[in-house]
Scaffold this motif. Sequence first.
Motif, mmCIF file in Angstrom:
data_model
loop_
_atom_site.group_PDB
_atom_site.id
_atom_site.type_symbol
_atom_site.label_atom_id
_atom_site.label_comp_id
_atom_site.label_asym_id
_atom_site.label_seq_id
_atom_site.Cartn_x
_atom_site.Cartn_y
_atom_site.Cartn_z
ATOM 1 N N UNK A 29 0.639 -1.172 0.182
ATOM 2 C CA UNK A 29 0.153 0.013 -0.062
ATOM 3 C C UNK A 29 0.847 1.232 -0.111
ATOM 4 N N UNK A 30 2.133 1.181 0.692
ATOM 5 C CA UNK A 30 2.796 2.392 0.740
ATOM 6 C C UNK A 30 3.834 2.767 0.032
ATOM 7 N N UNK A 31 4.340 1.777 -0.592
ATOM 8 C CA UNK A 31 5.688 1.733 -1.448
ATOM 9 C C UNK A 31 5.469 2.721 -2.700
ATOM 10 N N UNK A 32 4.241 2.972 -3.285
ATOM 11 C CA UNK A 32 3.966 3.911 -4.214
ATOM 12 C C UNK A 32 4.055 5.331 -3.693
ATOM 13 N N UNK A 33 4.054 5.570 -2.330
ATOM 14 C CA UNK A 33 4.072 6.876 -1.864
ATOM 15 C C UNK A 33 5.407 7.380 -1.080
ATOM 16 N N UNK A 34 6.010 6.384 -0.537
ATOM 17 C CA UNK A 34 7.196 6.582 0.405
ATOM 18 C C UNK A 34 8.602 6.267 -0.324
ATOM 19 N N UNK A 35 9.465 7.210 -0.520
ATOM 20 C CA UNK A 35 11.033 6.802 -1.070
ATOM 21 C C UNK A 35 11.802 7.086 0.094
ATOM 22 N N UNK A 36 13.013 6.603 -0.149
ATOM 23 C CA UNK A 36 14.193 6.715 0.848
ATOM 24 C C UNK A 36 14.300 8.189 1.127
ATOM 25 N N UNK A 37 14.545 8.372 2.261
ATOM 26 C CA UNK A 37 14.874 9.676 2.937
ATOM 27 C C UNK A 37 13.566 10.779 3.236
ATOM 28 N N UNK A 38 12.479 10.392 2.840
ATOM 29 C CA UNK A 38 11.347 10.985 3.182
ATOM 30 C C UNK A 38 11.014 11.193 4.527
ATOM 31 N N UNK A 39 10.172 12.209 5.205
ATOM 32 C CA UNK A 39 9.779 12.249 6.431
ATOM 33 C C UNK A 39 8.389 12.032 6.525
ATOM 34 N N UNK A 40 8.025 11.345 6.915
ATOM 35 C CA UNK A 40 6.447 10.907 6.984
ATOM 36 C C UNK A 40 5.981 10.846 8.568
ATOM 37 N N UNK A 41 4.524 10.963 8.317
ATOM 38 C CA UNK A 41 3.859 10.846 9.592
ATOM 39 C C UNK A 41 2.736 10.052 9.536
ATOM 40 N N UNK A 42 2.554 9.099 10.557
ATOM 41 C CA UNK A 42 1.396 7.939 10.760
ATOM 42 C C UNK A 42 0.549 8.531 11.866
ATOM 43 N N UNK A 43 -0.810 9.235 11.300
ATOM 44 C CA UNK A 43 -1.579 9.580 12.530
ATOM 45 C C UNK A 43 -2.555 8.630 12.892
ATOM 46 N N UNK A 44 -2.442 8.552 14.032
ATOM 47 C CA UNK A 44 -3.446 7.278 14.535
ATOM 48 C C UNK A 44 -2.718 6.061 14.554
ATOM 49 N N UNK A 45 -1.654 6.051 14.784
ATOM 50 C CA UNK A 45 -0.555 4.755 14.627
ATOM 51 C C UNK A 45 -0.912 3.682 15.104
ATOM 52 N N UNK A 46 -1.383 3.844 16.358
ATOM 53 C CA UNK A 46 -1.741 2.550 17.414
ATOM 54 C C UNK A 46 -0.515 1.984 17.640
ATOM 55 N N UNK A 47 -0.350 0.567 17.547
ATOM 56 C CA UNK A 47 0.917 0.014 17.706
ATOM 57 C C UNK A 47 1.642 -0.065 16.669
ATOM 58 N N UNK A 48 1.435 0.415 15.722
ATOM 59 C CA UNK A 48 2.479 0.744 14.529
ATOM 60 C C UNK A 48 2.227 -0.433 13.282
ATOM 61 N N UNK A 49 1.075 -0.891 12.897
ATOM 62 C CA UNK A 49 0.831 -1.766 11.950
ATOM 63 C C UNK A 49 1.582 -1.332 10.549
ATOM 64 N N UNK A 50 1.303 -0.092 10.511
ATOM 65 C CA UNK A 50 1.952 0.571 9.271
ATOM 66 C C UNK A 50 3.217 0.996 9.722
ATOM 67 N N UNK A 51 3.550 1.504 10.616
ATOM 68 C CA UNK A 51 4.666 2.534 10.974
ATOM 69 C C UNK A 51 6.139 1.697 10.618
ATOM 70 N N UNK A 52 5.914 0.504 10.932
ATOM 71 C CA UNK A 52 7.341 -0.137 10.883
ATOM 72 C C UNK A 52 7.764 -0.315 9.455
ATOM 73 N N UNK A 53 6.895 -0.621 8.690
ATOM 74 C CA UNK A 53 7.030 -0.613 6.980
ATOM 75 C C UNK A 53 7.319 0.967 6.594
ATOM 76 N N UNK A 54 6.671 1.832 7.026
ATOM 77 C CA UNK A 54 6.984 3.206 6.528
ATOM 78 C C UNK A 54 8.440 3.562 6.895
ATOM 79 N N UNK A 55 8.800 2.995 8.029
ATOM 80 C CA UNK A 55 10.363 3.496 8.827
ATOM 81 C C UNK A 55 10.952 2.464 7.496
ATOM 82 N N UNK A 56 10.877 1.360 7.251
ATOM 83 C CA UNK A 56 11.811 0.524 6.152
ATOM 84 C C UNK A 56 11.773 1.255 4.725
ATOM 85 N N UNK A 57 10.741 1.917 4.312
ATOM 86 C CA UNK A 57 10.440 2.397 3.184
ATOM 87 C C UNK A 57 11.362 3.893 3.123
#
Length: 189
Positions: A29-57
Motif C-alpha cells: 500500500x505504501x511503497x508507491x508513496x514513500x521513498x528513501x529519505x522522506x519524512x512521513x507521519x503516521x496519524x493514529x498509528x496505534x501499535x504501528x501496523x503501518x509504521x514499521x514498514x513506513x520506516x523501512x521504506x
Amino acid sequence: MAEEHVCPVWVGYFLLNPLRKLLENPKKLLSPYINNGMHVMDVGCAMGFFTLDMAKLAGDNGKVYAVDMQEKMLDKLSKRAEKAGLGDRIETRLCSRESLGIDDLEGTIDLAVAFHVVHEVPEKAVFFKQIYASLKNESSVLMVEPKGHVSEDEFEASLKIAKDSGFTVEGDPEMRKKRKVVLRKNGDY
C-alpha cells in the motif's frame, strides 16, 4: 477526540494480526508513496501496523513521526520498533483531543497517512488544518477509511472538510468507493 470513539488499547493487539496483511499489506500500500529519505507521519498509528514498514521504506535517511493519543499504544510501538532495529527512524508523539502536537513539524512532512482514523476525530477541521500545516508544499495525505464502518456520505463529508482546509482531493471513483483518497497540499492556504 471523544473517548467513546477511541479505539481501545486491547484492539491494538488484534490490529497487529499477521493475517491482516492479506487484506492490507503495508509495504504494498505504501511503497508507491514513500521513498528513501522522506519524512512521513503516521496519524493514529496505534501499535504501528503501518509504521514499521513506513520506516523501512523511508530508509536510514528518513524519519517517521508516529502520532497517537494513547500512551500504551505508543509504548508498544516503541518496543516493536526497537526489536526491529528501527527505533532510530521512528519518533512517537502523544497527541491530545485538542491537538496533534505537531506544531514544530510545520512544512517538514513529505507524506502523512491516516489509516482508519478520521472517522474517530470529532473536530475534523482542526485535524486537517494541523496536518496541512505540517506538510511541505506539493505533499500529500493518504487517507483510508474502513468501508464497512464508514458510509459513503460520512466519507464525502470528511473530504469536504479536507477541501475546506485547503486540500485538493485526488483519486478516481473506484478509489473513493474503497474509501481511499490522496489529499494534496498545493500551496499555502
